[in-house]
Design a protein around this motif. Sequence first.
Motif, PDB file in Angstrom:
ATOM      1  N   LEU A 112      -0.843 -43.354  93.027  1.00  0.00           N
ATOM      2  CA  LEU A 112      -1.396 -42.163  92.647  1.00  0.00           C
ATOM      3  C   LEU A 112      -2.649 -43.434  91.583  1.00  0.00           C
ATOM      4  CD1 LEU A 112      -2.351 -40.207  91.949  1.00  0.00           C
ATOM      5  CD2 LEU A 112      -1.104 -39.343  89.295  1.00  0.00           C
ATOM      6  N   ASN A 113      -2.980 -44.471  91.143  1.00  0.00           N
ATOM      7  CA  ASN A 113      -3.798 -45.049  90.783  1.00  0.00           C
ATOM      8  C   ASN A 113      -4.535 -45.748  91.152  1.00  0.00           C
ATOM      9  OD1 ASN A 113      -4.530 -48.249  89.649  1.00  0.00           O
ATOM     10  ND2 ASN A 113      -4.773 -46.991  87.724  1.00  0.00           N
ATOM     11  N   GLN A 114      -4.178 -46.330  92.369  1.00  0.00           N
ATOM     12  CA  GLN A 114      -4.935 -46.531  93.402  1.00  0.00           C
ATOM     13  C   GLN A 114      -5.989 -45.514  93.994  1.00  0.00           C
ATOM     14  OE1 GLN A 114      -1.509 -48.610  96.208  1.00  0.00           O
ATOM     15  NE2 GLN A 114      -2.057 -50.369  95.445  1.00  0.00           N
ATOM     16  N   VAL A 115      -4.859 -43.751  94.291  1.00  0.00           N
ATOM     17  CA  VAL A 115      -6.267 -43.448  95.151  1.00  0.00           C
ATOM     18  C   VAL A 115      -6.917 -42.824  93.555  1.00  0.00           C
ATOM     19  CG1 VAL A 115      -6.106 -40.522  95.330  1.00  0.00           C
ATOM     20  CG2 VAL A 115      -3.869 -42.336  96.582  1.00  0.00           C
ATOM     21  N   GLU A 116      -6.957 -42.318  92.847  1.00  0.00           N
ATOM     22  CA  GLU A 116      -7.340 -42.367  91.884  1.00  0.00           C
ATOM     23  C   GLU A 116      -8.531 -43.450  91.182  1.00  0.00           C
ATOM     24  OE1 GLU A 116      -5.286 -39.470  88.373  1.00  0.00           O
ATOM     25  OE2 GLU A 116      -6.421 -41.470  87.909  1.00  0.00           O
ATOM     26  N   ASN A 117      -8.578 -44.545  91.863  1.00  0.00           N
ATOM     27  CA  ASN A 117      -9.451 -45.364  91.816  1.00  0.00           C
ATOM     28  C   ASN A 117     -10.241 -46.003  93.076  1.00  0.00           C
ATOM     29  OD1 ASN A 117      -9.235 -46.645  89.012  1.00  0.00           O
ATOM     30  ND2 ASN A 117      -6.912 -47.138  90.209  1.00  0.00           N
ATOM     31  N   GLY A 118      -9.643 -45.046  94.751  1.00  0.00           N
ATOM     32  CA  GLY A 118     -10.761 -45.308  95.299  1.00  0.00           C
ATOM     33  C   GLY A 118     -10.450 -46.743  95.800  1.00  0.00           C
ATOM     34  N   SER A 119      -8.947 -46.987  96.075  1.00  0.00           N
ATOM     35  CA  SER A 119      -8.651 -48.328  96.328  1.00  0.00           C
ATOM     36  C   SER A 119      -8.149 -48.022  98.009  1.00  0.00           C
ATOM     37  CB  SER A 119      -8.377 -49.251  95.852  1.00  0.00           C
ATOM     38  OG  SER A 119      -7.306 -49.220  94.450  1.00  0.00           O
ATOM     39  N   LYS A 120      -7.057 -46.987  97.979  1.00  0.00           N
ATOM     40  CA  LYS A 120      -5.836 -46.522  98.691  1.00  0.00           C
ATOM     41  C   LYS A 120      -7.414 -45.925 100.033  1.00  0.00           C
ATOM     42  CE  LYS A 120      -1.831 -45.983  99.507  1.00  0.00           C
ATOM     43  NZ  LYS A 120      -0.906 -47.761 100.189  1.00  0.00           N
ATOM     44  N   SER A 121      -7.166 -46.713 100.367  1.00  0.00           N
ATOM     45  CA  SER A 121      -7.841 -46.375 102.072  1.00  0.00           C
ATOM     46  C   SER A 121      -7.395 -45.637 102.883  1.00  0.00           C
ATOM     47  CB  SER A 121      -9.070 -47.024 102.829  1.00  0.00           C
ATOM     48  OG  SER A 121      -7.623 -48.094 102.981  1.00  0.00           O
ATOM     49  N   ASN A 122      -5.764 -45.881 102.693  1.00  0.00           N
ATOM     50  CA  ASN A 122      -4.727 -44.758 104.423  1.00  0.00           C
ATOM     51  C   ASN A 122      -3.791 -44.088 103.200  1.00  0.00           C
ATOM     52  OD1 ASN A 122      -3.216 -46.724 102.744  1.00  0.00           O
ATOM     53  ND2 ASN A 122      -2.708 -47.630 104.079  1.00  0.00           N
ATOM     54  N   ALA A 123      -4.436 -43.102 101.895  1.00  0.00           N
ATOM     55  CA  ALA A 123      -3.512 -41.981 101.427  1.00  0.00           C
ATOM     56  C   ALA A 123      -2.878 -41.380 102.778  1.00  0.00           C
ATOM     57  CB  ALA A 123      -4.838 -41.334 100.771  1.00  0.00           C
ATOM     58  N   GLU A 124      -1.896 -41.100 102.147  1.00  0.00           N
ATOM     59  CA  GLU A 124      -0.878 -39.999 103.014  1.00  0.00           C
ATOM     60  C   GLU A 124      -1.452 -38.567 102.757  1.00  0.00           C
ATOM     61  OE1 GLU A 124       0.338 -42.036 101.065  1.00  0.00           O
ATOM     62  OE2 GLU A 124       1.078 -44.142 102.173  1.00  0.00           O
ATOM     63  N   LEU A 125      -1.659 -38.291 103.491  1.00  0.00           N
ATOM     64  CA  LEU A 125      -1.882 -36.720 103.254  1.00  0.00           C
ATOM     65  C   LEU A 125      -1.020 -35.604 102.783  1.00  0.00           C
ATOM     66  CD1 LEU A 125      -4.512 -35.223 104.119  1.00  0.00           C
ATOM     67  CD2 LEU A 125      -3.887 -34.721 105.834  1.00  0.00           C
ATOM     68  N   ALA A 126      -0.156 -35.902 103.466  1.00  0.00           N
ATOM     69  CA  ALA A 126       1.129 -35.216 103.215  1.00  0.00           C
ATOM     70  C   ALA A 126       1.053 -35.733 101.750  1.00  0.00           C
ATOM     71  CB  ALA A 126       2.507 -35.402 103.619  1.00  0.00           C
ATOM     72  N   SER A 127       1.215 -36.960 100.299  1.00  0.00           N
ATOM     73  CA  SER A 127       1.087 -37.308  99.553  1.00  0.00           C
ATOM     74  C   SER A 127      -0.407 -37.051  98.953  1.00  0.00           C
ATOM     75  CB  SER A 127       0.783 -38.858  99.687  1.00  0.00           C
ATOM     76  OG  SER A 127       2.191 -39.050 100.035  1.00  0.00           O
ATOM     77  N   ILE A 128      -1.134 -36.607  99.162  1.00  0.00           N
ATOM     78  CA  ILE A 128      -2.575 -36.167  99.064  1.00  0.00           C
ATOM     79  C   ILE A 128      -2.270 -34.711  98.861  1.00  0.00           C
ATOM     80  CG2 ILE A 128      -4.430 -35.123  99.245  1.00  0.00           C
ATOM     81  CD1 ILE A 128      -4.542 -38.097  98.595  1.00  0.00           C
ATOM     82  N   PHE A 129      -1.428 -33.653  99.861  1.00  0.00           N
ATOM     83  CA  PHE A 129      -1.149 -32.210  98.787  1.00  0.00           C
ATOM     84  C   PHE A 129       0.170 -32.246  98.471  1.00  0.00           C
ATOM     85  CE2 PHE A 129      -2.498 -31.525 103.726  1.00  0.00           C
ATOM     86  CZ  PHE A 129      -4.309 -30.876 103.493  1.00  0.00           C
ATOM     87  N   ALA A 130       0.834 -33.295  97.953  1.00  0.00           N
ATOM     88  CA  ALA A 130       2.255 -32.880  96.911  1.00  0.00           C
ATOM     89  C   ALA A 130       0.835 -32.654  95.692  1.00  0.00           C
ATOM     90  CB  ALA A 130       2.743 -33.822  97.849  1.00  0.00           C
ATOM     91  N   VAL A 131       0.415 -33.823  95.679  1.00  0.00           N
ATOM     92  CA  VAL A 131      -0.280 -33.968  94.397  1.00  0.00           C
ATOM     93  C   VAL A 131      -0.850 -32.819  94.127  1.00  0.00           C
ATOM     94  CG1 VAL A 131      -1.842 -35.683  93.072  1.00  0.00           C
ATOM     95  CG2 VAL A 131      -0.686 -36.744  94.094  1.00  0.00           C
ATOM     96  N   LEU A 132      -1.693 -32.452  95.132  1.00  0.00           N
ATOM     97  CA  LEU A 132      -2.581 -31.621  94.862  1.00  0.00           C
ATOM     98  C   LEU A 132      -1.708 -29.682  94.455  1.00  0.00           C
ATOM     99  CD1 LEU A 132      -5.145 -31.868  97.494  1.00  0.00           C
ATOM    100  CD2 LEU A 132      -5.891 -32.129  94.612  1.00  0.00           C
ATOM    101  N   ASN A 133      -0.866 -30.266  94.908  1.00  0.00           N
ATOM    102  CA  ASN A 133       0.065 -28.991  94.874  1.00  0.00           C
ATOM    103  C   ASN A 133       0.613 -28.606  93.432  1.00  0.00           C
ATOM    104  OD1 ASN A 133       1.783 -26.433  95.324  1.00  0.00           O
ATOM    105  ND2 ASN A 133       3.832 -27.718  95.650  1.00  0.00           N
ATOM    106  N   VAL A 134       1.000 -29.881  92.485  1.00  0.00           N
ATOM    107  CA  VAL A 134       1.491 -30.330  90.766  1.00  0.00           C
ATOM    108  C   VAL A 134      -0.098 -29.867  90.083  1.00  0.00           C
ATOM    109  CG1 VAL A 134       2.157 -31.929  90.018  1.00  0.00           C
ATOM    110  CG2 VAL A 134       3.437 -31.881  91.494  1.00  0.00           C
TER     111      VAL A 134
END
Length: 78
Positions: A42-64
């Motif tokens: 999550l920290n890597q996604v928020e900081n933009g350093s996770k260039s290969n973030a899994e879409l399913a995980s993004i959706f899980a975060v957005l769902n919460v």
Amino acid sequence: MQELLAARSITRIGQSIRLLRTRRGLTQEELAKEAGVSRTWLNQVENGSKSNAELASIFAVLNVLDASLLIRDDVDSQ
């Protein structure tokens, strides 16, 4: 309140997730646990350093966060 946050890159998606997370009073640890992802991820996604973030995980975060991902066709139809 509905607000559209433009997110045309993983960096912008991460910034939007951070904004929503802080608005909801959640820590990275709390959001990560509820979404089933690691705090490091999550920290890597928020900081933009996770260039290969899994879409399913993004959706899980957005769902919460009770948020969604909107895809808009930016090509002008004539």
